[in-house]
Design a protein around this motif. Structure first.
Motif, PDB file in Angstrom:
ATOM      1  N   SER A  17       0.771  -1.031  -0.226  1.00 23.27           N
ATOM      2  CA  SER A  17       0.015  -0.234   0.277  1.00 23.27           C
ATOM      3  C   SER A  17       0.678   1.178  -0.031  1.00 23.27           C
ATOM      4  O   SER A  17       1.841   1.036   0.507  1.00 23.27           O
ATOM      5  CB  SER A  17      -0.967   0.061   1.516  1.00 23.27           C
ATOM      6  N   THR A  18      -0.072   2.432  -0.848  1.00 26.97           N
ATOM      7  CA  THR A  18       1.321   3.858  -0.842  1.00 26.97           C
ATOM      8  C   THR A  18       0.230   4.663  -0.193  1.00 26.97           C
ATOM      9  O   THR A  18      -1.170   4.761  -0.242  1.00 26.97           O
ATOM     10  CB  THR A  18       1.459   3.937  -2.158  1.00 26.97           C
ATOM     11  N   SER A  19       0.882   5.805   0.308  1.00 25.22           N
ATOM     12  CA  SER A  19       0.033   6.290   0.803  1.00 25.22           C
ATOM     13  C   SER A  19       1.245   7.651   1.129  1.00 25.22           C
ATOM     14  O   SER A  19       2.105   8.048   1.273  1.00 25.22           O
ATOM     15  CB  SER A  19       0.388   6.547   2.878  1.00 25.22           C
ATOM     16  N   ILE A  20       0.554   9.229   0.996  1.00 23.29           N
ATOM     17  CA  ILE A  20       1.026  10.413   0.919  1.00 23.29           C
ATOM     18  C   ILE A  20       1.240  10.997   2.379  1.00 23.29           C
ATOM     19  O   ILE A  20      -0.078  11.272   1.939  1.00 23.29           O
ATOM     20  CB  ILE A  20       0.875  11.157  -0.466  1.00 23.29           C
ATOM     21  N   MET A  74       1.310  15.073   4.348  1.00 22.98           N
ATOM     22  CA  MET A  74       2.238  16.223   4.337  1.00 22.98           C
ATOM     23  C   MET A  74       2.682  16.819   5.318  1.00 22.98           C
ATOM     24  O   MET A  74       1.661  16.394   6.486  1.00 22.98           O
ATOM     25  CB  MET A  74       1.329  17.007   3.797  1.00 22.98           C
ATOM     26  N   ILE A 127       6.714  16.888   1.030  1.00 24.37           N
ATOM     27  CA  ILE A 127       5.798  15.850   0.821  1.00 24.37           C
ATOM     28  C   ILE A 127       6.313  14.381   1.357  1.00 24.37           C
ATOM     29  O   ILE A 127       7.407  14.162   0.770  1.00 24.37           O
ATOM     30  CB  ILE A 127       4.979  15.873  -0.553  1.00 24.37           C
ATOM     31  N   LEU A 186     -13.127   4.454 -10.424  1.00 27.80           N
ATOM     32  CA  LEU A 186     -13.150   5.464  -9.958  1.00 27.80           C
ATOM     33  C   LEU A 186     -12.513   6.190 -11.138  1.00 27.80           C
ATOM     34  O   LEU A 186     -10.864   5.299 -12.567  1.00 27.80           O
ATOM     35  CB  LEU A 186     -11.762   6.132  -9.210  1.00 27.80           C
ATOM     36  N   GLU A 193      -9.385   8.440 -12.623  1.00 28.44           N
ATOM     37  CA  GLU A 193      -7.656   8.424 -11.614  1.00 28.44           C
ATOM     38  C   GLU A 193      -6.802   9.956 -12.714  1.00 28.44           C
ATOM     39  O   GLU A 193      -5.906  10.080 -12.034  1.00 28.44           O
ATOM     40  CB  GLU A 193      -7.034   7.573 -11.193  1.00 28.44           C
ATOM     41  N   PHE A 224      -6.792  15.637  -4.139  1.00 33.16           N
ATOM     42  CA  PHE A 224      -6.920  14.366  -5.104  1.00 33.16           C
ATOM     43  C   PHE A 224      -6.215  12.956  -4.876  1.00 33.16           C
ATOM     44  O   PHE A 224      -7.287  12.075  -5.191  1.00 33.16           O
ATOM     45  CB  PHE A 224      -7.126  15.101  -6.378  1.00 33.16           C
ATOM     46  N   VAL A 271      -8.102   9.020  -3.892  1.00 32.60           N
ATOM     47  CA  VAL A 271      -7.905   8.378  -4.909  1.00 32.60           C
ATOM     48  C   VAL A 271      -7.111   7.100  -4.108  1.00 32.60           C
ATOM     49  O   VAL A 271      -7.462   6.294  -3.910  1.00 32.60           O
ATOM     50  CB  VAL A 271      -7.130   8.966  -6.008  1.00 32.60           C
ATOM     51  N   SER A 272      -6.201   7.748  -3.331  1.00 30.92           N
ATOM     52  CA  SER A 272      -5.340   6.371  -2.055  1.00 30.92           C
ATOM     53  C   SER A 272      -6.267   5.769  -1.313  1.00 30.92           C
ATOM     54  O   SER A 272      -6.356   4.064  -0.652  1.00 30.92           O
ATOM     55  CB  SER A 272      -4.768   6.912  -1.903  1.00 30.92           C
ATOM     56  N   TYR A 283     -18.553  12.159 -10.435  1.00 31.19           N
ATOM     57  CA  TYR A 283     -18.892  11.234 -11.047  1.00 31.19           C
ATOM     58  C   TYR A 283     -17.812  10.099  -9.919  1.00 31.19           C
ATOM     59  O   TYR A 283     -17.819   8.628  -9.013  1.00 31.19           O
ATOM     60  CB  TYR A 283     -18.010  10.543 -12.300  1.00 31.19           C
ATOM     61  N   ASN A 284     -16.544   9.847  -9.293  1.00 32.86           N
ATOM     62  CA  ASN A 284     -16.230   9.662  -8.326  1.00 32.86           C
ATOM     63  C   ASN A 284     -16.798  10.058  -6.833  1.00 32.86           C
ATOM     64  O   ASN A 284     -16.257   8.488  -6.356  1.00 32.86           O
ATOM     65  CB  ASN A 284     -13.975  10.094  -8.376  1.00 32.86           C
ATOM     66  N   ASN A 334     -18.777   6.878  -6.852  1.00 30.09           N
ATOM     67  CA  ASN A 334     -18.150   5.874  -6.749  1.00 30.09           C
ATOM     68  C   ASN A 334     -17.955   5.473  -5.309  1.00 30.09           C
ATOM     69  O   ASN A 334     -18.803   4.466  -4.816  1.00 30.09           O
ATOM     70  CB  ASN A 334     -17.162   5.603  -7.353  1.00 30.09           C
TER      71      ASN A 334
END
Lengths: 569, 250
Positions: free
Chosen positions: A67-70, A72, A77, A426, A428, B30, B34-35, B64-65, B68
């Motif tokens: 899994s990846t997370s960002i 701040m 970042i 989604l 993206e 954003f 998404v994550s 739309y997102n 969902n």
């Protein structure tokens, strides 16, 4: 000053990365029992890397994904990647998860080693007695090429959530999950279990000692609040709809299986082994056993049975030399059932006899290995008689590449139905952040009428241009009418006025001009001297006739006046 | 007070910097959303997407997102609300139509609307192009029309006459749809029921007679709003009042 501001902007705009890439490894607990799993997390800060888990020898390792997370922090970042693994200890004692190498952008960083203490005896919490997860294989000692059934049995005496099964690796086998899952209830040691069986069809592709690793069952179990005495309402309120109890993730493993795959014995002398292992039969038929020389007939050889029927190869035909053989594509009618593959395979051959006579098509042999009897078996078709009559006109041989096409059944179309239902994923793309609102009423109306000024400008300009032209035309028409009237009525006054108007129109000057002024003005408009003089003379004549006594040459004067006026306008 | 060149440059730089920071912040939000969605944290993902939508980012794909995320979070009402909002902006998005169709299949209440085939035939462009595309097309054809006719008055050329006539035909075809779309909010507000179940009353109080119930995802027409209550119409003849907080206007 500007340079300072620029520097500050660059510092703010360019993300400030944390210094360097580093990794840490952690486990959820250091004390487990044999059979209990431990969750290993490898956390990579500021980037992703390739993790080498090969040095882990004391555990069976199962990857649970990444899994990846960002995050701040102020103006910086940070990207954090986490790789998750489930480790099952192979032995008891003090086991080590060694330092693991993680490669990132050309550099290698190591995690710290972790010690795990594994006790022998399993305590009450090590394996839930409400969940049993077992694996079995039938037959337990298969032959190479023999179809076997590997069964995973999930037995639940409690409710679980989000159960996921991890299949084992079937090294040395071809594997295929069988359709349909058996579900039934079974009582074990007085406890009722809901049983689900998942079956796989395995075919060993090599002999010797093969092993099938453990399968894993990953699920969430509600934690029972054991301190509170149970009441009659527990069954009702312990339902997930009412209950807000916590869920605990548990992982279960089946026992690994060691399988001794036996080699096939040597095939009997004089037989050719077809490669089939199972229970089979063979038959043959001719579409037409009486035909004329040059005509064709179809020989169909059918191999049917249970086992690796799809591996059946076209049988070898030992036919007379007078028959030309053209093979067609085999047709299969094989179904995958609970016991394995079952069905038939048809091999069609177009036979074209090139000489007349009575021909015998010898039997076709099939040799296969029966694992139940543990020996090779053979079967032969009946020999077939073919009578070929001589051709009357010796018709031409059919082209070498032609084969008699068997009539194929029309393919029936099937309705495509949904198997499962879910939503599409989604979007993206960062295009999602672009503002695409429509214009409000006021702006839309404004833009709609904005070309109007240009249109009005064009209209006005065109009208102005046309008005000058129309004014001149009007005057010309007037002059022509007056001239006609003067001529008709022999009106000298009118004639004089008409001449004056024509001169004014041509020269653009007012009516009262002297003779000299008339000549000069007409010459300026490009008229020659003679015409100018003639014009002046005609005006004089008209004046003389008007104010004098002379009335001669009236017609001539009118004619001259007409010519002059016509030229002027 | 005169502003020196130096100060102007500083102001421009600072303004540019703040714009870029704002844009970066939106990108981070954003990506975070998404994550979270990929990690199956649908509620948090929906909140992140909604924070972007509340910054006046009007975008059909963003909505739309949102749909969902709410649908995955099993919030059918809000999912259908955002899908309907997205449909007005991107009517020709096949993924959106597919997901909206699926979401509608999950609603409990059977829609009782009569279809208006004539309106769909006259304003068929709205099912193919977004309202922004329709407006821009109208303005383009309109400009070409007036310029062509104006030039024709001056030079009387055949080309300008032909161009003008074609533009007129296209404008006549598409302008009614643009006007219809712009005027829709004035005479027709559609809304979606948000909670699992909501009661519709005969008056603007919850002590009034309960007329009927509606469920999450049902589409209603909003007729009036007063005292925190909204008068809605469902189907052909079901009219009543319910709290404004229980509906989301498309």
């Amino acid at each position: 000053m500007i340079k300072k501001i620029l520097f500050i902007c660059i510092v703010i705009l360019v993300p400030v990365q944390a210094l360097g890439f580093d990794v840490t490894a952690s486990v959820d607990r250091n004390q487990i029992s044999l059979g209990q799993p431990v969750h290993l997390k490898i956390i990579m800060n500021n980037g992703e890397g390739d993790i080498n888990i090969a040095p882990i020898k004391d555990f069976d390792v199962h990857s649970q994904g990444e899994s990846t997370s960002i995050t701040m922090s102020g103006s910086s970042i940070q990207k954090i990647c986490t790789a998750n693994y489930i480790l099952f200890p192979k032995n008891s004692g003090q086991l080590i998860i060694p330092a693991l190498a993680v490669k990132h952008a050309g550099q290698t960083v190591y995690t710290q080693p972790i010690i795990i203490n594994v006790t022998k005896t399993s305590n009450k919490q090590s394996q839930s007695s409400d969940i049993l997860f077992q694996a079995s294989l039938q037959p337990q000692k298969p032959f190479i090429g023999q179809e076997c059934i590997y069964t995973l049995k999930v037995m639940l005496a409690t409710r679980v959530h989000q159960a996921q099964i991890g299949e084992p690796e079937f090294a040395g086998f071809t594997a295929q999950e069988l359709p349909g899952r058996n579900k039934y209830d079974q009582r074990v040691a007085g406890k009722l279990f809901a049983v689900t069986e998942i079956k796989y069809l395995l075919t060993p592709i090599k002999n010797g000692q093969l092993s099938i690793g453990p399968a894993t069952l990953n699920c969430q179990i509600p934690l029972a609040s054991s301190n509170r005495p149970r009441s009659m309402f527990d069954n009702f309120f312990n339902d997930s709809f009412f209950s807000s109890s916590r869920l605990e993730t548990k992982v279960f493993q089946t026992n690994p299986l060691e399988i001794n795959v036996q080699p096939l014995p040597a095939s009997p002398a004089g037989t050719i082994f077809s490669g089939l292992v199972g229970q089979f039969g063979i038959s043959s038929s001719l579409s037409n056993n009486r035909l004329t020389e040059g005509d064709s007939t179809t020989l169909t050889v059918t191999i049917s049975g249970q086992g690796n029927i799809m591996d059946a190869a076209p049988p070898k035909l030992d036919l007379p030399k007078q028959i030309k053989v053209y093979a067609d594509s085999p047709r299969e009618d094989i179904k995958l059932q609970a016991e394995g593959h079952k069905g038939s395979k048809n091999f069609a051959f177009a036979l074209v006899p090139t000489a007349a006579g009575k021909l015998v098509l010898p039997a076709v042999n099939l040799t296969w290995f029966d694992p139940d009897l543990k020996q090779f078996r053979s079967q032969a078709t009946k020999s077939l008689q073919l009578e070929v009559l001589p051709a009357l006109n010796k018709p031409a041989m059919p082209a070498l590449n032609q084969t008699e096409k068997t009539t194929s059944k029309p393919v029936s179309k099937q309705q495509v139905d949904f198997i499962h239902k879910d939503i599409l994923p989604l979007n993206e793309n960062l295009d999602c952040l672009q503002n695409r609102s429509s214009l409000p009423w006021s702006l839309f109306a404004l833009f709609l009428i904005s070309p109007l000024p240009f249109f009005i400008f064009c209209l006005v300009w065109a009208k102005l241009r046309n008005s000058e032209t129309s004014q001149t035309r009007k005057i010309k028409l007037e002059i022509q009418k007056e001239l006609q009237k003067a001529d008709k009525q022999k009106d000298l006054h009118l004639l004089r006025n008409t001449l004056t108007k024509a001169i004014s129109l041509k020269t653009g000057l007012s009516a009262n001009l002297t003779e000299k002024e008339i000549i000069i003005a007409l010459q300026k408009q490009g008229m020659n001297t003679d015409f100018c003089q003639q014009t002046v003379n005609t005006i004089q004549q008209v004046d003389n006739m008007l104010f004098g006594q002379e009335k001669n040459n009236l017609d001539e004067i009118y004619k001259n006046s007409q010519k002059i006026i016509k030229r002027l306008i | 007070m005169l502003i020196s060149k130096k100060n102007i440059i500083i102001l421009v730089l600072l303004g540019f910097t703040s714009l870029v920071i704002a844009a970066q912040s939106d990108i981070k939000s954003f990506m975070q959303a998404v994550s979270l969605y990929q990690d199956q944290k649908y509620q948090q993902s929906a909140l992140e997407f909604e924070s972007l939508a509340s910054k006046n980012i009007v975008n059909g794909d963003l909505y739309y997102n949102l749909g969902n995320a709410y649908l995955k979070n099993e919030n059918l009402g809000r999912a259908i609300l955002w899908y309907e909002r997205a449909l007005r902006l991107t009517p020709n998005n096949p993924s959106l139509r597919f997901n909206l169709e699926y979401a509608r299949s999950l609603t409990t209440d059977k829609a009782e609307y009569k279809a208006w085939p004539l309106l769909n035939v006259i304003f068929f462009w709205q099912n193919i192009f977004s309202s922004r595309t329709i407006q821009l097309s109208c303005l383009t054809f309109n400009a070409i029309l007036w310029i062509s006719f104006g030039l024709n008055f001056i030079w009387r050329q055949r080309l300008s006459r032909i161009t003008g006539r074609i533009s007129l035909i296209l404008l006549i075809t598409i302008l009614p749809t643009a006007i219809y779309q712009l005027s829709l909010p004035f005479f027709s507000h559609a809304a979606i029921i948000l909670p699992e179940q909501v009661s519709v009353y005969s008056g603007r109080t919850e002590k009034a007679t309960k007329l009927f119930n509606l469920h999450s995802g049902a589409k209603v027409l909003l007729q009036n709003q007063k005292d925190g209550f909204a008068k809605i119409k469902f189907g052909e003849n079901k009219v009543g009042w319910l709290p404004v907080k229980d509906i989301g206007i498309i």
